[in-house]
Write an enzyme that holds these catalytic residues in place. Sequence first.
Site, short mmCIF file in Angstrom:
data_model
loop_
_atom_site.label_atom_id
_atom_site.label_comp_id
_atom_site.label_asym_id
_atom_site.label_seq_id
_atom_site.Cartn_x
_atom_site.Cartn_y
_atom_site.Cartn_z
N LYS A 19 31.66 119.57 87.66
CA LYS A 19 30.48 120.29 87.15
C LYS A 19 29.23 119.42 87.25
O LYS A 19 28.17 119.89 87.64
CB LYS A 19 30.69 120.70 85.67
CG LYS A 19 31.90 121.57 85.43
CD LYS A 19 31.99 122.04 83.99
CE LYS A 19 32.14 120.91 82.97
NZ LYS A 19 33.48 120.30 82.91
N ARG A 95 31.49 125.92 74.76
CA ARG A 95 32.89 125.54 74.88
C ARG A 95 33.77 126.30 73.90
O ARG A 95 34.99 126.13 73.91
CB ARG A 95 33.04 124.06 74.58
CG ARG A 95 33.18 123.14 75.80
CD ARG A 95 33.47 121.78 75.25
NE ARG A 95 33.91 120.76 76.12
CZ ARG A 95 33.15 120.03 76.93
NH1 ARG A 95 31.90 120.31 77.10
NH2 ARG A 95 33.67 119.03 77.59
N ARG A 134 36.42 107.11 87.40
CA ARG A 134 35.08 107.67 87.53
C ARG A 134 34.02 106.68 87.03
O ARG A 134 34.20 105.98 86.05
CB ARG A 134 35.01 108.96 86.70
CG ARG A 134 33.70 109.67 86.81
CD ARG A 134 33.82 111.09 86.38
NE ARG A 134 33.93 111.22 84.92
CZ ARG A 134 33.78 112.37 84.30
NH1 ARG A 134 33.57 113.47 84.98
NH2 ARG A 134 33.89 112.43 83.00
N ARG A 167 32.71 105.84 81.35
CA ARG A 167 32.60 106.50 80.04
C ARG A 167 33.74 106.08 79.13
O ARG A 167 34.88 105.96 79.56
CB ARG A 167 32.64 108.02 80.23
CG ARG A 167 31.29 108.57 80.59
CD ARG A 167 31.38 109.99 81.01
NE ARG A 167 32.22 110.81 80.13
CZ ARG A 167 32.30 112.13 80.23
NH1 ARG A 167 31.60 112.76 81.15
NH2 ARG A 167 33.08 112.81 79.42
N ARG A 178 41.30 115.61 76.19
CA ARG A 178 40.23 116.50 76.68
C ARG A 178 40.82 117.64 77.51
O ARG A 178 40.37 118.77 77.41
CB ARG A 178 39.22 115.70 77.51
CG ARG A 178 38.23 114.95 76.63
CD ARG A 178 37.64 113.75 77.33
NE ARG A 178 36.87 114.10 78.50
CZ ARG A 178 36.71 113.28 79.56
NH1 ARG A 178 37.26 112.09 79.57
NH2 ARG A 178 35.98 113.67 80.57
P1 ADP Z 1 34.02 116.50 79.98
O1 ADP Z 1 33.77 117.94 80.33
O2 ADP Z 1 34.18 115.64 81.18
O3 ADP Z 1 35.10 116.29 78.96
P2 ADP Z 1 31.41 116.25 78.65
O4 ADP Z 1 30.50 115.16 79.07
O5 ADP Z 1 31.04 117.66 78.92
O6 ADP Z 1 32.78 115.86 79.32
O7 ADP Z 1 31.74 116.12 77.10
C1 ADP Z 1 32.18 114.92 76.54
C2 ADP Z 1 32.58 115.15 75.08
O8 ADP Z 1 31.44 115.59 74.33
C3 ADP Z 1 33.63 116.23 74.87
O9 ADP Z 1 34.95 115.73 75.03
C4 ADP Z 1 33.34 116.64 73.43
O10 ADP Z 1 33.83 115.67 72.53
C5 ADP Z 1 31.83 116.57 73.35
N1 ADP Z 1 31.21 117.88 73.70
C6 ADP Z 1 30.48 118.15 74.81
N2 ADP Z 1 30.08 119.44 74.81
C7 ADP Z 1 30.55 120.01 73.67
C8 ADP Z 1 30.50 121.31 73.11
N3 ADP Z 1 29.85 122.32 73.72
N4 ADP Z 1 31.10 121.52 71.92
C9 ADP Z 1 31.74 120.53 71.29
N5 ADP Z 1 31.86 119.28 71.77
C10 ADP Z 1 31.27 119.00 72.94
#
Ligand code: ADP
Length: 223
Positions: A19, A95, A134, A167, A178
Amino acid sequence: MTASPRTRLILMGAPGVGKGTQSNLLESRLGLLPISSGVIFRGEIEAQTDLGRLAQSYIQHGQLVPNGVTIEMMFKRLRSDEVRRHGFILDGFPRTVRQADALDELLLEMETPLTKVIELTLDDKVLMSRLSGRLGCTKCGEIYHSVTKPPKREGLCDRCNSPLFVRSDDKPEAIRERLNVFHKTIEPLRLFYQQRNLLVTLEAGEDPEELYHRIIDSLASHN
Ligand code: ADP
Ligand code: ZN
């Protein structure tokens, strides 16, 4: 319809599906504004704000940050004039159905409906290997991989020379959690956007360029 400043997309899909990479391409080629909840959270953590401290305790374990604070944080960005002018690509939000509902209401109120919701899919095994290894640029957000897309000089961004980082949630236990959380939450969201006739599902292959073109093509289709 083709992409324009009024294009408003959601990119959905598992961690590691690409993404962020697609979001960067859509930004540099179409001028859409990428809005990534993960990037915003990491900024808050770095700045050590109250929100950052709260978010960190969830993020480091691969769990979702509570809906209330997440929605509030994303709404602040979505309401900005810049976003109204440029269109956007949402990455990482919504999400949960609660977040999707809230977003629906906000966009209705702003009279800026979504163009499409693009779901990218990929096998879990491939996702695991992509996430371990990554690397991201601390400055421009470019994404690398130690095996499949190494930077030309170790630890430095090809594009802007800034240091690269791993990260903290790209550790095996957090990666697994995740992916678990993703599989538990994706189905109702998929249904939510299917019912609104917005969902397009694309298999993410090996080649980001090729996937980019399929995304652009899908913007022209009527579901
Ligand atoms: P990835 O999709 O690679 O897991 P992101 O960078 O999108 O990583 O998100 C990292 C973390 O941030 C998630 O594992 C979660 O803990 C938190 N997070 C991100 N977006 C949301 C969301 N919309 N609602 C709740 N937690 C979120
Ligand atoms: Zn860079």
